[in-house]
Structures are given as C-alpha cells and as structure tokens.
Design an enzyme around this catalytic site. Sequence first.
Site, PDB file in Angstrom:
ATOM      1  N   GLY A  10      13.048 -14.871   0.262  1.00 28.77           N
ATOM      2  CA  GLY A  10      13.656 -15.455  -0.960  1.00 28.77           C
ATOM      3  C   GLY A  10      12.612 -16.356  -1.435  1.00 28.77           C
ATOM      4  O   GLY A  10      11.470 -16.130  -1.402  1.00 28.77           O
ATOM      5  N   CYS A  11      13.378 -17.320  -2.167  1.00 32.33           N
ATOM      6  CA  CYS A  11      12.425 -18.263  -2.745  1.00 32.33           C
ATOM      7  C   CYS A  11      11.659 -19.114  -1.862  1.00 32.33           C
ATOM      8  O   CYS A  11      11.961 -19.712  -1.022  1.00 32.33           O
ATOM      9  CB  CYS A  11      13.470 -19.293  -3.568  1.00 32.33           C
ATOM     10  SG  CYS A  11      12.777 -20.645  -3.966  1.00 32.33           S
ATOM     11  N   PHE A  12      10.303 -19.039  -2.531  1.00 31.86           N
ATOM     12  CA  PHE A  12       9.082 -19.895  -1.397  1.00 31.86           C
ATOM     13  C   PHE A  12       9.458 -21.442  -1.577  1.00 31.86           C
ATOM     14  O   PHE A  12       8.929 -21.759  -0.725  1.00 31.86           O
ATOM     15  CB  PHE A  12       7.836 -19.255  -1.729  1.00 31.86           C
ATOM     16  CG  PHE A  12       7.335 -19.188  -3.368  1.00 31.86           C
ATOM     17  CD1 PHE A  12       7.657 -20.276  -4.124  1.00 31.86           C
ATOM     18  CD2 PHE A  12       6.397 -18.335  -3.681  1.00 31.86           C
ATOM     19  CE1 PHE A  12       7.189 -20.335  -5.499  1.00 31.86           C
ATOM     20  CE2 PHE A  12       5.674 -18.373  -4.801  1.00 31.86           C
ATOM     21  CZ  PHE A  12       6.169 -19.234  -5.921  1.00 31.86           C
ATOM     22  N   TRP A  13      10.164 -21.714  -2.456  1.00 35.59           N
ATOM     23  CA  TRP A  13      10.258 -23.336  -2.433  1.00 35.59           C
ATOM     24  C   TRP A  13      11.159 -23.452  -1.238  1.00 35.59           C
ATOM     25  O   TRP A  13      10.986 -24.378  -0.489  1.00 35.59           O
ATOM     26  CB  TRP A  13      11.116 -23.891  -3.463  1.00 35.59           C
ATOM     27  CG  TRP A  13      10.151 -23.667  -5.001  1.00 35.59           C
ATOM     28  CD1 TRP A  13       8.873 -23.595  -4.917  1.00 35.59           C
ATOM     29  CD2 TRP A  13      10.832 -23.817  -6.464  1.00 35.59           C
ATOM     30  NE1 TRP A  13       8.508 -23.591  -6.475  1.00 35.59           N
ATOM     31  CE2 TRP A  13       9.890 -23.564  -6.922  1.00 35.59           C
ATOM     32  CE3 TRP A  13      12.114 -23.860  -6.645  1.00 35.59           C
ATOM     33  CZ2 TRP A  13       9.834 -23.535  -8.580  1.00 35.59           C
ATOM     34  CZ3 TRP A  13      12.298 -23.703  -8.132  1.00 35.59           C
ATOM     35  CH2 TRP A  13      11.205 -23.623  -8.861  1.00 35.59           C
ATOM     36  N   CYS A  14      12.009 -22.760  -0.875  1.00 35.98           N
ATOM     37  CA  CYS A  14      13.052 -22.877   0.362  1.00 35.98           C
ATOM     38  C   CYS A  14      12.139 -22.906   1.514  1.00 35.98           C
ATOM     39  O   CYS A  14      12.472 -23.332   2.452  1.00 35.98           O
ATOM     40  CB  CYS A  14      14.267 -21.934   0.204  1.00 35.98           C
ATOM     41  SG  CYS A  14      15.408 -22.073  -1.060  1.00 35.98           S
TER      42      CYS A  14
END
Length: 179
Positions: A10-14
Amino acid sequence: MMSELILGGGCFWCTEAVFSEIKGVISVLPGYTGGNTLNPTYADICTGSTGHAEVIKITYDENILNIVDLFVVFFSTHNPTTLNRQGGDVGTQYRSVIFYDSPMSKEQSEMAIHAATSSGEFPDPVVTSLEKLSVFYPAENYHEDYYAKNSNASYCSFVITPKLEKFKLKFASLLKDAD
C-alpha cells in the site's frame, strides 16, 4: 552482512514508518517498481497507469534481523487479501507485492507467502504477488521519512499513527529501543 528486501504493502508512507522502527533495519527508501514507465514520478504513479507499485527498499543487517521477521511484520501490518487496495487507497500501485532479485530471495518470498496463506490469520485468500525485480526508482526526496516529518498531517494522524501504534504493541521485541 547487509541485505535488501523490496516490499509493496500500500502507501509507502505507511510501510516506511513501520519498517523504520525495526532493530537491524539500516534504511528504508520509498520508491517505485514493477511497471513499464521509465523514471516515473509520484504524479505518474497516482494515475494507476504505470504498472508500478509504491514500494520500500529495506536495507537490513542479517546479523541482527532475520528476513522471516521482516515478512511476519509485512503480512501483519497491511491487508494481503485485498487485490490492488489498502483501505481507501485503490489501484495497482497499492498492490500487496514482494519483489525478488535472485533464486534464493524468490524461494524465501514463496515460503513467506505460503506461511501467510496457511497461518489461518486471514479469513480471505492472500493475494500478495511475487514479481521479479527489474528497476527500482527512488521516490522524490519529499517522500523520504514522510511520517517523521509530517506526523501531524491528517493522513498521517488518521491512518499511519494508529497502524504504527498497533505495530509497536504487537512487535515490541523488534523495536530499535527494545532490549
């Protein structure tokens, strides 16, 4: 000995926020791979038409951290049963994926997917794909350490912070400050 592992959950920030907390992880670099667009930008990725996934490249010390622990954290901190989706993030760029670069890393990844599938932890089938790594494109600089630099932003507060808190409770023994 230093090793690398490239994961999309999913989101690479997470994912960057989670894996940056693990003892033995030297660096976590957000980026893009798995598609056909050369030198993609974040704007390109957001269209969902590049074929690339948002990923992180984890560099870790095998003398401190076992790859099995990284896979356990990976499968426990995202939903590997939703095709091309993580929560509100929808598109192939958010697919659950492991990228391999050698026969050994392919075998380790296959074993990890099999372990997740047979664990009984997930009520739905695991759809994590296994793909051969071609080119890893680092994301733009502003994505690096995004959560650490923007933890008060709404997405971070509502999505990443709760995920990070759950991770820290479940995997306290793997945290950099654990001992």
